[in-house]
Design a protein around this motif. Structure first.
Motif, PDB file in Angstrom:
ATOM      1  N   SER A 136       2.624   7.001   4.135  1.00 16.82           N
ATOM      2  CA  SER A 136       3.469   5.867   4.512  1.00 16.82           C
ATOM      3  C   SER A 136       3.386   4.802   3.424  1.00 16.82           C
ATOM      4  O   SER A 136       2.499   4.824   2.579  1.00 16.82           O
ATOM      5  N   ILE A 137       4.346   3.889   3.475  1.00 16.81           N
ATOM      6  CA  ILE A 137       4.373   2.707   2.609  1.00 16.81           C
ATOM      7  C   ILE A 137       4.201   1.507   3.537  1.00 16.81           C
ATOM      8  O   ILE A 137       4.922   1.394   4.543  1.00 16.81           O
ATOM      9  N   THR A 138       3.268   0.629   3.222  1.00 15.11           N
ATOM     10  CA  THR A 138       3.064  -0.574   4.026  1.00 15.11           C
ATOM     11  C   THR A 138       3.259  -1.790   3.133  1.00 15.11           C
ATOM     12  O   THR A 138       2.630  -1.898   2.070  1.00 15.11           O
ATOM     13  N   LEU A 139       4.134  -2.686   3.560  1.00 12.50           N
ATOM     14  CA  LEU A 139       4.459  -3.894   2.806  1.00 12.50           C
ATOM     15  C   LEU A 139       4.059  -5.121   3.624  1.00 12.50           C
ATOM     16  O   LEU A 139       4.335  -5.186   4.819  1.00 12.50           O
ATOM     17  N   HIS A 140       3.418  -6.091   2.978  1.00 14.45           N
ATOM     18  CA  HIS A 140       3.016  -7.341   3.614  1.00 14.45           C
ATOM     19  C   HIS A 140       3.788  -8.482   2.951  1.00 14.45           C
ATOM     20  O   HIS A 140       3.752  -8.622   1.723  1.00 14.45           O
ATOM     21  N   PHE A 141       4.455  -9.296   3.744  1.00 16.11           N
ATOM     22  CA  PHE A 141       5.289 -10.372   3.236  1.00 16.11           C
ATOM     23  C   PHE A 141       4.701 -11.744   3.551  1.00 16.11           C
ATOM     24  O   PHE A 141       3.805 -11.873   4.382  1.00 16.11           O
ATOM     25  N   SER A 142       5.241 -12.751   2.899  1.00 19.93           N
ATOM     26  CA  SER A 142       4.750 -14.122   3.053  1.00 19.93           C
ATOM     27  C   SER A 142       5.163 -14.752   4.376  1.00 19.93           C
ATOM     28  O   SER A 142       4.619 -15.780   4.760  1.00 19.93           O
ATOM     29  N   GLU A 143       6.117 -14.145   5.070  1.00 22.29           N
ATOM     30  CA  GLU A 143       6.531 -14.621   6.394  1.00 22.29           C
ATOM     31  C   GLU A 143       7.089 -13.446   7.177  1.00 22.29           C
ATOM     32  O   GLU A 143       7.279 -12.366   6.639  1.00 22.29           O
ATOM     33  N   VAL A 158       0.867  -1.176   0.000  1.00 18.26           N
ATOM     34  CA  VAL A 158       0.000   0.000   0.000  1.00 18.26           C
ATOM     35  C   VAL A 158       0.901   1.222   0.000  1.00 18.26           C
ATOM     36  O   VAL A 158       1.688   1.380   0.935  1.00 18.26           O
ATOM     37  N   PRO A 159       0.830   2.074  -1.045  1.00 13.31           N
ATOM     38  CA  PRO A 159      -0.026   1.950  -2.212  1.00 13.31           C
ATOM     39  C   PRO A 159       0.370   0.749  -3.077  1.00 13.31           C
ATOM     40  O   PRO A 159       1.521   0.318  -3.077  1.00 13.31           O
ATOM     41  N   ALA A 160      -0.614   0.256  -3.812  1.00 12.09           N
ATOM     42  CA  ALA A 160      -0.414  -0.939  -4.635  1.00 12.09           C
ATOM     43  C   ALA A 160       0.517  -0.664  -5.808  1.00 12.09           C
ATOM     44  O   ALA A 160       0.629   0.467  -6.281  1.00 12.09           O
ATOM     45  N   ALA A 161       1.177  -1.712  -6.248  1.00 12.05           N
ATOM     46  CA  ALA A 161       2.056  -1.619  -7.413  1.00 12.05           C
ATOM     47  C   ALA A 161       1.255  -1.182  -8.637  1.00 12.05           C
ATOM     48  O   ALA A 161       0.131  -1.641  -8.846  1.00 12.05           O
ATOM     49  N   SER A 206      16.007  -4.669   7.784  1.00  8.82           N
ATOM     50  CA  SER A 206      15.192  -4.431   6.603  1.00  8.82           C
ATOM     51  C   SER A 206      15.079  -2.938   6.344  1.00  8.82           C
ATOM     52  O   SER A 206      15.246  -2.139   7.259  1.00  8.82           O
ATOM     53  N   GLY A 207      14.795  -2.566   5.113  1.00  6.28           N
ATOM     54  CA  GLY A 207      14.662  -1.151   4.801  1.00  6.28           C
ATOM     55  C   GLY A 207      13.921  -0.899   3.511  1.00  6.28           C
ATOM     56  O   GLY A 207      13.756  -1.795   2.686  1.00  6.28           O
ATOM     57  N   VAL A 208      13.492   0.342   3.374  1.00  4.99           N
ATOM     58  CA  VAL A 208      12.734   0.773   2.201  1.00  4.99           C
ATOM     59  C   VAL A 208      13.235   2.156   1.805  1.00  4.99           C
ATOM     60  O   VAL A 208      13.439   3.016   2.667  1.00  4.99           O
ATOM     61  N   THR A 209      13.442   2.357   0.510  1.00  5.24           N
ATOM     62  CA  THR A 209      13.733   3.693  -0.008  1.00  5.24           C
ATOM     63  C   THR A 209      12.694   4.011  -1.070  1.00  5.24           C
ATOM     64  O   THR A 209      12.216   3.120  -1.781  1.00  5.24           O
ATOM     65  N   VAL A 210      12.364   5.282  -1.160  1.00  8.10           N
ATOM     66  CA  VAL A 210      11.403   5.762  -2.150  1.00  8.10           C
ATOM     67  C   VAL A 210      12.108   6.847  -2.950  1.00  8.10           C
ATOM     68  O   VAL A 210      12.721   7.754  -2.376  1.00  8.10           O
ATOM     69  N   THR A 211      12.030   6.755  -4.267  1.00  2.16           N
ATOM     70  CA  THR A 211      12.629   7.764  -5.139  1.00  2.16           C
ATOM     71  C   THR A 211      11.586   8.268  -6.118  1.00  2.16           C
ATOM     72  O   THR A 211      10.677   7.539  -6.516  1.00  2.16           O
ATOM     73  N   GLY A 212      11.752   9.544  -6.506  1.00  2.29           N
ATOM     74  CA  GLY A 212      10.866  10.149  -7.500  1.00  2.29           C
ATOM     75  C   GLY A 212      11.352   9.860  -8.899  1.00  2.29           C
ATOM     76  O   GLY A 212      12.380   9.189  -9.112  1.00  2.29           O
ATOM     77  N   VAL A 224       6.727   2.099   6.571  1.00  6.05           N
ATOM     78  CA  VAL A 224       7.734   3.152   6.513  1.00  6.05           C
ATOM     79  C   VAL A 224       7.014   4.487   6.344  1.00  6.05           C
ATOM     80  O   VAL A 224       6.310   4.690   5.347  1.00  6.05           O
ATOM     81  N   PRO A 225       7.163   5.401   7.309  1.00  6.27           N
ATOM     82  CA  PRO A 225       6.528   6.717   7.156  1.00  6.27           C
ATOM     83  C   PRO A 225       7.239   7.557   6.099  1.00  6.27           C
ATOM     84  O   PRO A 225       8.453   7.479   5.951  1.00  6.27           O
ATOM     85  N   ILE A 226       6.460   8.323   5.368  1.00  5.34           N
ATOM     86  CA  ILE A 226       7.010   9.261   4.391  1.00  5.34           C
ATOM     87  C   ILE A 226       7.029  10.627   5.075  1.00  5.34           C
ATOM     88  O   ILE A 226       5.991  11.128   5.489  1.00  5.34           O
ATOM     89  N   ASN A 227       8.211  11.213   5.209  1.00  2.04           N
ATOM     90  CA  ASN A 227       8.390  12.426   6.001  1.00  2.04           C
ATOM     91  C   ASN A 227       8.287  13.729   5.213  1.00  2.04           C
ATOM     92  O   ASN A 227       8.568  14.788   5.761  1.00  2.04           O
ATOM     93  N   GLN A 228       7.906  13.644   3.961  1.00  2.00           N
ATOM     94  CA  GLN A 228       7.750  14.863   3.165  1.00  2.00           C
ATOM     95  C   GLN A 228       6.561  14.683   2.239  1.00  2.00           C
ATOM     96  O   GLN A 228       6.223  13.557   1.870  1.00  2.00           O
ATOM     97  N   PRO A 229       5.908  15.767   1.867  1.00  2.00           N
ATOM     98  CA  PRO A 229       4.777  15.650   0.942  1.00  2.00           C
ATOM     99  C   PRO A 229       5.258  15.171  -0.432  1.00  2.00           C
ATOM    100  O   PRO A 229       6.314  15.582  -0.900  1.00  2.00           O
ATOM    101  N   LEU A 230       4.485  14.294  -1.036  1.00  2.00           N
ATOM    102  CA  LEU A 230       4.827  13.803  -2.372  1.00  2.00           C
ATOM    103  C   LEU A 230       4.055  14.591  -3.418  1.00  2.00           C
ATOM    104  O   LEU A 230       2.834  14.701  -3.355  1.00  2.00           O
TER     105      LEU A 230
END
Length: 124
Positions: free
Chosen positions: A47-54, A34-37, A61-67, A90-96
């Motif tokens: 924020s970005i929320t990821l659900h895994f199989s286990e 979330v948001p979906a691919a 673990s980590g997540v990066t977001v790029t424009g 992962v919270p997004i700390n700036q407006p997109l």
């Protein structure tokens, strides 16, 4: 002849254990996000929320977001849900702004295996 019997017994025991415990060989695969691919969202996510199989280990673990311009988006630390060990947020700390964003993720599952991947979404 005695050592042959011992080797055969060890091999049989190993195969039996390997086949009866397939979860030991598993990896955490991304099942939902979330948001979906490939989605287009409005308003922009906070924020970005990821659900895994286990279950995953958030400290490894980590997540990066790029424009679209490959500029890194400021995010907070990845946090695992207290009630669901398969969920990482992962919270997004700036407006997109409007545009295309790429989410790159890497996780270490509770059994120690590392997986990684990426997906994209668009802000309307």
């Amino acid at each position: 002849m005695g050592s042959h019997v011992v080797r055969t017994l060890c091999a049989t025991l190993f195969l039996t254990c390997s086949l009866s415990a397939p979860a030991v060989w598993a990896h955490a695969h991304l099942k939902q996000q979330v948001p979906a691919a490939e989605s287009e969202v409005s308003p922009a996510p906070q924020s970005i929320t990821l659900h895994f199989s286990e279950g995953v280990e958030s400290r490894f673990s980590g997540v990066t977001v790029t424009g679209a311009d490959d500029k890194k988006v400021e995010t907070g630390k990845a946090v695992r849900s207290e009630t669901d060990k398969t969920q990482l947020t992962v919270p997004i700390n700036q407006p997109l702004a409007s545009g295309l964003y790429t989410v790159n993720w890497h996780v270490v599952s509770v059994d120690g295996h590392k997986t990684q991947g990426q997906y994209q979404f668009r802000v309307k």
